[in-house]
Motif scaffolding. Structure first.
Motif, PDB file in Angstrom:
ATOM      1  N   GLN A  24       0.827  -1.217   0.000  1.00 26.60           N
ATOM      2  CA  GLN A  24       0.000   0.000   0.000  1.00 26.60           C
ATOM      3  C   GLN A  24       0.856   1.260   0.000  1.00 26.60           C
ATOM      4  OE1 GLN A  24      -2.839  -0.312   3.215  1.00 26.60           O
ATOM      5  NE2 GLN A  24      -3.390  -2.408   2.628  1.00 26.60           N
ATOM      6  N   VAL A  25       2.048   1.195   0.569  1.00 32.01           N
ATOM      7  CA  VAL A  25       2.904   2.386   0.636  1.00 32.01           C
ATOM      8  C   VAL A  25       3.409   2.794  -0.743  1.00 32.01           C
ATOM      9  CG1 VAL A  25       3.643   1.988   3.010  1.00 32.01           C
ATOM     10  CG2 VAL A  25       4.929   0.957   1.126  1.00 32.01           C
ATOM     11  N   GLY A  26       3.316   1.882  -1.717  1.00 36.32           N
ATOM     12  CA  GLY A  26       3.837   2.187  -3.043  1.00 36.32           C
ATOM     13  C   GLY A  26       2.979   3.165  -3.830  1.00 36.32           C
ATOM     14  N   TRP A  27       1.680   3.159  -3.577  1.00 36.23           N
ATOM     15  CA  TRP A  27       0.810   4.004  -4.402  1.00 36.23           C
ATOM     16  C   TRP A  27       0.931   5.500  -4.096  1.00 36.23           C
ATOM     17  CZ3 TRP A  27      -0.691   2.289  -8.800  1.00 36.23           C
ATOM     18  CH2 TRP A  27      -0.866   0.916  -8.986  1.00 36.23           C
ATOM     19  N   PRO A  28       0.886   5.925  -2.838  1.00 34.56           N
ATOM     20  CA  PRO A  28       1.087   7.371  -2.601  1.00 34.56           C
ATOM     21  C   PRO A  28       2.465   7.861  -3.062  1.00 34.56           C
ATOM     22  CG  PRO A  28       0.154   6.317  -0.662  1.00 34.56           C
ATOM     23  CD  PRO A  28       0.591   5.208  -1.595  1.00 34.56           C
ATOM     24  N   ALA A  29       3.422   6.928  -3.163  1.00 33.89           N
ATOM     25  CA  ALA A  29       4.785   7.305  -3.569  1.00 33.89           C
ATOM     26  C   ALA A  29       5.006   7.148  -5.066  1.00 33.89           C
ATOM     27  CB  ALA A  29       5.796   6.443  -2.802  1.00 33.89           C
ATOM     28  N   LEU A  30       3.933   6.878  -5.844  1.00 33.31           N
ATOM     29  CA  LEU A  30       4.114   6.567  -7.264  1.00 33.31           C
ATOM     30  C   LEU A  30       4.774   7.713  -8.032  1.00 33.31           C
ATOM     31  CD1 LEU A  30       3.725   4.695  -9.658  1.00 33.31           C
ATOM     32  CD2 LEU A  30       1.392   5.593  -9.914  1.00 33.31           C
ATOM     33  N   ALA A  31       4.345   8.940  -7.775  1.00 33.01           N
ATOM     34  CA  ALA A  31       4.940  10.067  -8.507  1.00 33.01           C
ATOM     35  C   ALA A  31       6.443  10.147  -8.236  1.00 33.01           C
ATOM     36  CB  ALA A  31       4.255  11.376  -8.111  1.00 33.01           C
ATOM     37  N   ALA A  32       6.841   9.935  -6.975  1.00 31.84           N
ATOM     38  CA  ALA A  32       8.267   9.957  -6.639  1.00 31.84           C
ATOM     39  C   ALA A  32       8.993   8.796  -7.304  1.00 31.84           C
ATOM     40  CB  ALA A  32       8.443   9.897  -5.115  1.00 31.84           C
ATOM     41  N   THR A  33       8.344   7.629  -7.370  1.00 32.79           N
ATOM     42  CA  THR A  33       8.950   6.467  -8.030  1.00 32.79           C
ATOM     43  C   THR A  33       9.204   6.765  -9.502  1.00 32.79           C
ATOM     44  OG1 THR A  33       7.956   4.875  -6.512  1.00 32.79           O
ATOM     45  CG2 THR A  33       8.552   4.052  -8.687  1.00 32.79           C
ATOM     46  N   LEU A  34       8.227   7.383 -10.160  1.00 36.76           N
ATOM     47  CA  LEU A  34       8.370   7.688 -11.580  1.00 36.76           C
ATOM     48  C   LEU A  34       9.456   8.737 -11.811  1.00 36.76           C
ATOM     49  CD1 LEU A  34       4.634   7.696 -12.723  1.00 36.76           C
ATOM     50  CD2 LEU A  34       6.268   5.813 -12.719  1.00 36.76           C
ATOM     51  N   ARG A  35       9.556   9.697 -10.901  1.00 39.77           N
ATOM     52  CA  ARG A  35      10.604  10.720 -11.062  1.00 39.77           C
ATOM     53  C   ARG A  35      11.993  10.117 -10.889  1.00 39.77           C
ATOM     54  NH1 ARG A  35       6.972  14.342  -7.888  1.00 39.77           N
ATOM     55  NH2 ARG A  35       6.110  15.868  -9.356  1.00 39.77           N
ATOM     56  N   LYS A  36      12.145   9.223  -9.917  1.00 33.55           N
ATOM     57  CA  LYS A  36      13.464   8.660  -9.616  1.00 33.55           C
ATOM     58  C   LYS A  36      13.798   7.454 -10.494  1.00 33.55           C
ATOM     59  CE  LYS A  36      13.334  10.090  -4.751  1.00 33.55           C
ATOM     60  NZ  LYS A  36      13.262   9.618  -3.349  1.00 33.55           N
ATOM     61  N   GLY A  37      12.764   6.834 -11.080  1.00 31.88           N
ATOM     62  CA  GLY A  37      13.008   5.649 -11.900  1.00 31.88           C
ATOM     63  C   GLY A  37      13.111   4.363 -11.119  1.00 31.88           C
ATOM     64  N   ARG A  38      12.864   4.417  -9.833  1.00 32.38           N
ATOM     65  CA  ARG A  38      12.862   3.207  -9.005  1.00 32.38           C
ATOM     66  C   ARG A  38      12.090   3.479  -7.723  1.00 32.38           C
ATOM     67  NH1 ARG A  38      17.051   0.462  -7.910  1.00 32.38           N
ATOM     68  NH2 ARG A  38      18.144   0.952  -9.852  1.00 32.38           N
ATOM     69  N   PRO A  39      11.510   2.414  -7.144  1.00 30.42           N
ATOM     70  CA  PRO A  39      10.758   2.609  -5.898  1.00 30.42           C
ATOM     71  C   PRO A  39      11.673   2.993  -4.747  1.00 30.42           C
ATOM     72  CG  PRO A  39      10.239   0.488  -6.935  1.00 30.42           C
ATOM     73  CD  PRO A  39      11.450   1.037  -7.625  1.00 30.42           C
ATOM     74  N   ALA A  40      11.116   3.682  -3.785  1.00 30.25           N
ATOM     75  CA  ALA A  40      11.869   3.990  -2.575  1.00 30.25           C
ATOM     76  C   ALA A  40      12.205   2.692  -1.840  1.00 30.25           C
ATOM     77  CB  ALA A  40      11.051   4.903  -1.661  1.00 30.25           C
ATOM     78  N   ARG A  41      13.246   2.716  -1.058  1.00 24.75           N
ATOM     79  CA  ARG A  41      13.695   1.526  -0.327  1.00 24.75           C
ATOM     80  C   ARG A  41      12.558   0.925   0.502  1.00 24.75           C
ATOM     81  NH1 ARG A  41      18.472  -0.574   1.843  1.00 24.75           N
ATOM     82  NH2 ARG A  41      17.919  -2.531   2.878  1.00 24.75           N
ATOM     83  N   GLN A  42      11.770   1.768   1.137  1.00 29.41           N
ATOM     84  CA  GLN A  42      10.719   1.239   2.009  1.00 29.41           C
ATOM     85  C   GLN A  42       9.666   0.493   1.200  1.00 29.41           C
ATOM     86  OE1 GLN A  42       9.413   5.308   3.241  1.00 29.41           O
ATOM     87  NE2 GLN A  42       7.359   4.502   2.928  1.00 29.41           N
ATOM     88  N   VAL A  43       9.429   0.897  -0.052  1.00 30.03           N
ATOM     89  CA  VAL A  43       8.466   0.198  -0.898  1.00 30.03           C
ATOM     90  C   VAL A  43       9.017  -1.176  -1.287  1.00 30.03           C
ATOM     91  CG1 VAL A  43       7.188   0.250  -3.065  1.00 30.03           C
ATOM     92  CG2 VAL A  43       7.538   2.364  -1.781  1.00 30.03           C
ATOM     93  N   SER A  44      10.287  -1.234  -1.662  1.00 28.74           N
ATOM     94  CA  SER A  44      10.913  -2.510  -2.021  1.00 28.74           C
ATOM     95  C   SER A  44      10.934  -3.464  -0.836  1.00 28.74           C
ATOM     96  CB  SER A  44      12.340  -2.258  -2.526  1.00 28.74           C
ATOM     97  OG  SER A  44      12.318  -1.444  -3.688  1.00 28.74           O
TER      98      SER A  44
END
Length: 350
Positions: free
Chosen positions: A114-134
């Motif tokens: 669930q933590v991945g969806w609010p962070a989607l814009a940041a994931t797309l900007r960085k090109g990879r999910p944040a560590r906490q999402v992984s």
């Protein structure tokens, strides 16, 4: 569409598509709450009024239970005669926990962390999910593969039947599953071919799910990265890549297809099962008819380096290795499986 018709459409259209997207979030959590409350399981015992359901499920105010039931009815998941509620045919089949085709755990886990969806814009900007999402995804994997086991078993049974009846596989030799998850594919193929041997590869913390399902079978399970572990080359009758390519970056996915083909015997079959997204450059109608596949592709992107896979891309990766799709089967709706063979053997394999 002409410029004039586009202008008319723009003038007449309202915000319904926007509301549909917004309301999708609420509808998902309404379904999640109904499962958490045990609503579908309770109604599997028979129809009930809102008050009876509220008492049985521990809901404080029957009016809240009735509101939830009304929304689920609007979504086709409940039915009512105006007094009593009952499961729809769909809910009885897919949302009752005791049903052989239950999707209850899939509802909980299919959207990924669930933590991945609010962070989607940041994931797309960085090109990879944040560590906490992984990290959250790694923790979720064992529950996710268990949740998908029933569906994957149904698909695997259909594919096994196709392989045997079409003469593509005589039921002997070695089956290799790269990313074996729950072991559902190996389990069903071994049921269809009890004299075959099997080898499954997955991450060490995922393997217990497969080990439990395959207990007593002639199966070797190997923990590690399926691109790195030692495997016997060019000897497998069947190699399986079931719903793993879409979660990998394009370079790793292409390398995985290459490794799977390198494991095949010359008369072997590679099975690639996935929700294939449409290729880039298609018209709007193509994407409109592929909302499910595109949603799952974006679900991958929210928590992995993958962004789904198109069938033309798969064909291109196989073609450069002298392989191609000999048939496509769809044993369960939306579950397409490519049966890939070595149409011509490259020089380095001779």
């Amino acid at each position: 569409m002409t410029e004039r018709s586009r202008e008319v459409q723009q003038a007449e259209s309202g915000p319904a598509p926007v509301w549909d997207v917004i309301n999708g979030f609420a509808a998902y959590w309404a379904l999640h709450a109904a499962i958490d409350l045990g609503l579908f399981a309770q109604l599997a015992d028979g129809p009930a009024t809102g008050t009876e359901l509220a008492d049985a499920l521990g809901v404080h105010d029957p009016a809240d239970l009735t509101l939830l039931a009304q929304l689920l009815a609007a979504k086709g998941l409940l039915e009512t005669d105006g007094e009593r509620w009952r499961n729809s045919v769909v809910s009885e089949r897919f949302l009752v926990p005791s049903s052989p085709q239950t999707m209850v755990e899939l509802v909980r886990h299919s959207p990924g962390p669930q933590v991945g969806w609010p962070a989607l814009a940041a994931t797309l900007r960085k090109g990879r999910p944040a560590r906490q999402v992984s990290d959250a995804l790694n923790a979720l994997y064992p529950e996710l593969v268990a949740a998908t086991a029933a569906t994957q078993a149904a698909v695997a049974s259909g594919v096994a039947t196709e392989l045997r009846t079409s003469g593509r596989w005589d039921g002997t030799g070695l089956i290799v599953d790269l990313g074996c998850g729950s072991g559902a594919w190996l389990h069903r193929l071994l049921e269809a071919a009890p004299h075959a041997k099997a080898l499954g590869v997955d991450l060490p913390h995922v393997l217990p799910a497969a080990r439990d399902r395959l207990a007593g079978r002639d199966v070797t399970l190997v923990g590690g990265d399926y691109l790195d572990v030692d495997l016997p080359p060019r000897g497998a009758s069947v190699v399986i890549l079931a719903h793993v390519l879409r979660a990998e970056s394009a370079p790793r996915a292409e390398a995985l297809v290459g490794r799977a083909l390198d494991l095949l015997a010359e008369d072997g079959v590679l099975l690639v099962a996935d929700y294939f997204r449409p290729p880039d450059g298609a018209p709007t109608d193509t994407y409109a008819s592929a909302a499910h596949d595109l949603t799952l592709a974006l679900t991958m992107r929210a928590s992995t380096l993958g962004r789904g896979l198109s069938e033309p891309t798969l064909a291109a990766w196989c073609a450069v290795r002298g392989a191609g799709t000999s048939a496509v089967v769809e044993p369960v709706p939306r579950q397409r499986v490519h049966l890939i063979t070595l149409s011509e053997v490259p020089d380095d394999r001779s």
